[in-house]
Design an enzyme around this catalytic site. Sequence first.
Site, PDB file in Angstrom:
ATOM      1  N   LYS A  13      53.005  31.177 103.867  1.00 36.65           N
ATOM      2  CA  LYS A  13      53.835  29.961 103.877  1.00 36.65           C
ATOM      3  C   LYS A  13      53.979  29.324 102.493  1.00 36.65           C
ATOM      4  O   LYS A  13      55.052  28.823 102.165  1.00 36.65           O
ATOM      5  CB  LYS A  13      53.356  28.957 104.924  1.00 36.65           C
ATOM      6  N   ARG A  88      47.713  19.378 109.109  1.00 32.08           N
ATOM      7  CA  ARG A  88      46.847  20.429 109.639  1.00 32.08           C
ATOM      8  C   ARG A  88      46.058  19.926 110.838  1.00 32.08           C
ATOM      9  O   ARG A  88      45.322  20.694 111.446  1.00 32.08           O
ATOM     10  CB  ARG A  88      45.847  20.843 108.560  1.00 32.08           C
ATOM     11  N   ARG A 122      45.269  38.179  97.186  1.00 31.63           N
ATOM     12  CA  ARG A 122      45.996  37.065  96.583  1.00 31.63           C
ATOM     13  C   ARG A 122      45.431  36.681  95.212  1.00 31.63           C
ATOM     14  O   ARG A 122      44.230  36.638  94.997  1.00 31.63           O
ATOM     15  CB  ARG A 122      45.929  35.858  97.517  1.00 31.63           C
ATOM     16  N   ARG A 165      41.391  33.034  93.852  1.00 31.66           N
ATOM     17  CA  ARG A 165      40.857  31.744  94.291  1.00 31.66           C
ATOM     18  C   ARG A 165      39.425  31.916  94.752  1.00 31.66           C
ATOM     19  O   ARG A 165      39.088  32.895  95.395  1.00 31.66           O
ATOM     20  CB  ARG A 165      41.702  31.203  95.445  1.00 31.66           C
ATOM     21  N   ARG A 176      38.174  30.170 107.375  1.00 33.98           N
ATOM     22  CA  ARG A 176      39.448  29.429 107.377  1.00 33.98           C
ATOM     23  C   ARG A 176      40.287  29.787 108.602  1.00 33.98           C
ATOM     24  O   ARG A 176      40.941  28.931 109.180  1.00 33.98           O
ATOM     25  CB  ARG A 176      40.250  29.713 106.095  1.00 33.98           C
TER      26      ARG A 176
END
Length: 219
Positions: A13, A88, A122, A165, A176
């Site tokens: 997203k 969220r 990522r 990250r 998560r």
Amino acid sequence: MKLVFFGPPGSGKGTYASRVGPKLDIPQISTGDMFRAEVAAGSELGKLAESYMKDGKLVPDEVTIKMFKERINREDAKNGFILDGFPRTIEQAKQLETITEIDLVINFKIDEEIIVEKALGRRVCKNCGQIYNVADIKRGDLHMPPLLPKEEGKCDKCGSEVVQRQDDNEATIKDRQNIYWQQSEPLLKYYREKNLVKDLDVVGPPDIMVPIIIETIKK
Ligand code: ADP
Ligand code: ZN
């Protein structure tokens, strides 16, 4: 257009928001990016946020909502925005309703197994948050090739260092996901009841997804 991009961590997203926003001339508002900027700046807010983020936990609503309100009230968000990573929780959604009305929630759907592989691949720019990916994913008809900067380890947009990250490790990624199903999935139900949700299957890389997303928004 006032849009919410919704989906599990790693659904893409953020990447889509960063590409769709400029095409519609609306800003992408990413609470995750805002928290990472605070962490990088070493602010008090950053220190607090980091203590949650490192375990994949949500930063408390009170803190998140305060930061978000300051951002959403800025001039550039007057005529529309893409919210990426906010709301969220149902509490966050209720607070958002006191500020403005959302037109559409796009829910990105993708297999958890692919998410984990993508999340591990990522990479992000330390400075501007631009997202890259080193993973090369093939599953049946789905192909998500790597998204690499032109020069290895260097951001195309601003030239800063591209890094992994801290929270993109296997344990935190799984945490998560769990937190998403516990705390954020109920929010989807809440938005469905308001008839605001359109589901989109993630079927390929951003080049394929972005036109599909824009078409969905304009319908
Ligand atoms: P991802 O979607 O991959 O988990 P984000 O960049 O959206 O990544 O968020 C990273 C972290 O920042 C989250 O795990 C959480 O700790 C914190 N965070 C971001 N947005 C929110 C939010 N709306 N409420 C609470 N915590 C948030
Ligand atoms: Zn950059």
